[in-house]
Each structure stands twice: as C-alpha cells, then as structure tokens.
Design an enzyme around this catalytic site. Structure first.
Site, PDB file in Angstrom:
ATOM      1  N   ASP A 122       0.836  -1.194   0.000  1.00  0.00           N
ATOM      2  CA  ASP A 122       0.000   0.000   0.000  1.00  0.00           C
ATOM      3  C   ASP A 122       0.878   1.254   0.000  1.00  0.00           C
ATOM      4  OD1 ASP A 122      -2.328   1.561   0.240  1.00  0.00           O
ATOM      5  OD2 ASP A 122      -2.234   1.533   2.434  1.00  0.00           O
ATOM      6  N   HIS A 123       0.653   2.128  -0.934  1.00  0.00           N
ATOM      7  CA  HIS A 123       1.362   3.412  -1.018  1.00  0.00           C
ATOM      8  C   HIS A 123       2.880   3.267  -1.063  1.00  0.00           C
ATOM      9  CE1 HIS A 123      -2.082   6.095  -0.735  1.00  0.00           C
ATOM     10  NE2 HIS A 123      -2.572   5.317   0.208  1.00  0.00           N
TER      11      HIS A 123
ATOM     12  N   ASP B 241       2.678   5.064  -5.585  1.00  0.00           N
ATOM     13  CA  ASP B 241       1.935   6.305  -5.357  1.00  0.00           C
ATOM     14  C   ASP B 241       2.761   7.500  -5.828  1.00  0.00           C
ATOM     15  OD1 ASP B 241       0.477   8.445  -4.530  1.00  0.00           O
ATOM     16  OD2 ASP B 241       0.362   7.866  -2.414  1.00  0.00           O
TER      17      ASP B 241
ATOM     18  N   GLU C 209      -2.160   5.914  -8.629  1.00  0.00           N
ATOM     19  CA  GLU C 209      -3.085   6.897  -8.057  1.00  0.00           C
ATOM     20  C   GLU C 209      -2.985   8.194  -8.836  1.00  0.00           C
ATOM     21  OE1 GLU C 209      -3.617   9.430  -3.929  1.00  0.00           O
ATOM     22  OE2 GLU C 209      -3.208   7.291  -3.748  1.00  0.00           O
TER      23      GLU C 209
ATOM     24  N   HIS D  48      -7.418   9.895   4.384  1.00  0.00           N
ATOM     25  CA  HIS D  48      -6.881   8.833   5.223  1.00  0.00           C
ATOM     26  C   HIS D  48      -7.059   9.202   6.688  1.00  0.00           C
ATOM     27  CE1 HIS D  48      -4.381   8.140   1.494  1.00  0.00           C
ATOM     28  NE2 HIS D  48      -4.836   6.936   1.737  1.00  0.00           N
TER      29      HIS D  48
ATOM     30  N   HIS E  20      -9.454   4.994  -1.632  1.00  0.00           N
ATOM     31  CA  HIS E  20      -8.631   5.102  -0.432  1.00  0.00           C
ATOM     32  C   HIS E  20      -9.362   5.972   0.584  1.00  0.00           C
ATOM     33  CE1 HIS E  20      -4.590   3.426  -1.625  1.00  0.00           C
ATOM     34  NE2 HIS E  20      -5.242   3.416  -2.775  1.00  0.00           N
ATOM     35  N   GLY E  21      -8.927   5.895   1.838  1.00  0.00           N
ATOM     36  CA  GLY E  21      -9.592   6.682   2.866  1.00  0.00           C
ATOM     37  C   GLY E  21     -10.989   6.168   3.148  1.00  0.00           C
TER      38      GLY E  21
ATOM     39  N   SER F  66     -12.069   4.381   5.717  1.00  0.00           N
ATOM     40  CA  SER F  66     -12.453   4.331   7.129  1.00  0.00           C
ATOM     41  C   SER F  66     -13.261   5.567   7.507  1.00  0.00           C
ATOM     42  CB  SER F  66     -11.206   4.256   8.020  1.00  0.00           C
ATOM     43  OG  SER F  66     -10.550   3.016   7.875  1.00  0.00           O
TER      44      SER F  66
ATOM     45  N   ASN G  75     -10.029   0.609   0.737  1.00  0.00           N
ATOM     46  CA  ASN G  75      -8.999   0.465   1.762  1.00  0.00           C
ATOM     47  C   ASN G  75      -9.548   0.794   3.147  1.00  0.00           C
ATOM     48  OD1 ASN G  75      -7.504   0.304  -0.651  1.00  0.00           O
ATOM     49  ND2 ASN G  75      -5.713   1.216   0.299  1.00  0.00           N
TER      50      ASN G  75
END
Length: 288
Positions: free
Chosen positions: A80-81, A102, A132, A178, A208-209, A211, A230
């Site tokens: 990831d990233h 990324d 990305e 994030h 992404h982000g 949550s 994610n």
C-alpha cells in the site's frame, strides 16, 4: 487461493462488489482478518504500508503466503502506497502479489513515467500494479499518507493515465481522506465524478480513505463501480479500543489471553465492512 489484484478485482468489477483491503501491522490482527473472511467467505486484500512492513518485517509476508495457500477464499498481498520504485521491487522480492506506486504528488508526466517503470518490472513476474491520480487528504499524523489538500481526479487525465501506464487498477480522489475524521468533519464525496470516471475507464477503481466514512456513501460508491476499498484506521481503532479496556486489568500479561478479546472486537468492524462492500459470499465466484 493466492492471486494478484488484477485477477481478484476482475471478478469484483464484473459482479459489482468491492474487495476489502485491510491494512495489517500485527500478527493477531492478521489472524482475525483471515478468520472474518473465512466466516463471511469474502475475498480479501491484505494491505501493508511500507511503514507497517518495516514494523513487521518482510518475513511476515512468507507467513501470509502460507496462510493464503491454505485458505478457502482468495487472498491478494498488496503493498500500500509504495513511494519509490525500489520499495516496489523489494515488495515483489518479498512475495507480494500486488504493489501500489503512489506518484500522486508528482507531476502528471512524472507520475506516468514512474508507474510505467513499475508496471514493466511487476508484470514481468505476474504482479499487478495500482496507481493513483489526484491526491487524497489525511486527517491526522498517523494516517497512511500526509497532506490536507484534496486534488480531485480529472476523468480525461484518468483515461490518458491508464492508457500510457498500463496499470491494472486506479486509485481515484473523490473527496475521502486517510485516517479518522475529527468530530464535526464530514467528507464530501463527489459521487458524480466517480460515475464520470467509471464511464471512461475500464479497469477497476479503488477508494482510499475508506475508514470512518458514512455507510450510505460507501455503499453508493460500490454501486457506482468501486472494486476495492482500503480500510486501515477503523480496524486498528477497534482493536486498540478494546485492548485499552482489557489492559485495565493489570493482572493480565499473556498475549493469548489479552489479544483474542481485542481481535473479536476488531472482527465486528471487519464483518460490517465486508457486508457493506457486498463482498460476503463472493469467494464462491473464484472457485473453478
């Protein structure tokens, strides 16, 4: 059941569900996620950020591969990233089946060049690549990437970016950040922009982000074509929220007493995400 992300998300893209990508930096958390996915028969992406990989060590990737080979649901192991070409190569050598490069903070041309370089190396050994375009914000110092400014993905740029890089999946910026959103802060997701990008780009899209966003917006993003979401902060917050409670009993010292309670609490969050992403039961779609 260990596969790369291209093959994993092809099925998700065709069947309109999103595969959860859970960030892991602890072996007990890893076991809990595997248990949750087996119980829900959900495909899964085990995502590890370079900082997390430094914490757990590359040797843990071998253990994840072993668990994946024994699993009855599909598993992808994803960097990831990744920030540099060198990081992605180290991940491939360690046994990851997918990597993200990324280059979102680079110029458009530099981002394309960096992605092309990673794609050439990764595809040669059957590893898939995520790129990305646009930038995703962050809400706190513990978020995976730093930067408060959100630069939304341009749909026309996305078409050119995908064509010129050869990436397998694209992370888009539509207004998420994030980390955990502070009280009173609400993300404004541009779902119409997502629809516009999806109408022009054929490869699977990534959010992404994921949550701490409102469930109805996340569910709608899946409906509109997101194939991977994610989740990092939400499962870690649940795990350590319960651990703080458990450790109030100062007589406890054994990990095999303390951690299972925390894992059980974390799994409730994992269950919710799997159901929200419409991924429950989808492991059956991968069985030949």
């Amino acid at each position: 059941m260990l596969i790369n992300m291209k093959n994993l998300l092809k099925v998700a893209n065709e069947n309109k569900f999103a595969v959860p990508a859970f960030n892991i930096s602890d072996y007990s958390m890893l076991n809990g996620i595997f248990e949750a996915c087996e119980e829900k028969q959900s495909p899964v992406i085990i995502a590890i950020h370079p900082d997390e990989l430094k914490h757990v060590g590359t040797e843990m990737v071998l253990a994840i591969r072993e668990k994946a080979h024994k699993a009855n649901f599909p598993v992808c192991i994803h960097l990831d990233h990744g920030q540099t070409f060198e990081q992605t190569i180290q991940a491939i050598q360690a046994g990851f089946t997918s990597v993200m490069i990324d280059g979102s903070t680079l110029s458009f041309e530099e981002n394309i060049a960096e992605c092309k370089k990673v794609v050439e190396a990764a595809h040669a050994v059957g590893v898939s690549v995520e790129g990305e375009l646009g930038t995703i914000g962050s809400t706190d110092s513990q978020a995976e990437t730093q930067g408060n400014q959100i630069i939304y993905t341009n749909s026309e740029d996305a078409v050119k970016f995908v064509q010129e890089t050869g990436i397998d999946t694209l992370a888009v910026a539509i207004g998420t950040s994030h980390g955990i959103y502070p009280k009173g802060m609400k993300p404004e997701l541009k779902l119409d922009l997502l629809t516009e990008i999806k109408g022009k780009v054929s490869i699977p899209l990534v959010l992404h982000g994921g949550s701490n966003n409102q469930d109805h917006e996340i569910k709608e993003s899946v409906t509109r074509g997101v194939s991977k979401i994610n989740i990092s902060s939400d499962i870690k917050a649940a795990y350590y929220e319960k651990m703080r409670e458990v450790l109030a009993d100062e007589s406890l010292r054994e990990p095999n007493v303390i951690q299972p309670i925390c894992v059980a609490h974390m799994k409730k969050t994992a269950y919710h995400k799997i159901e929200l992403f419409n991924a429950e039961g989808k492991a059956a779609l991968y069985q030949s």
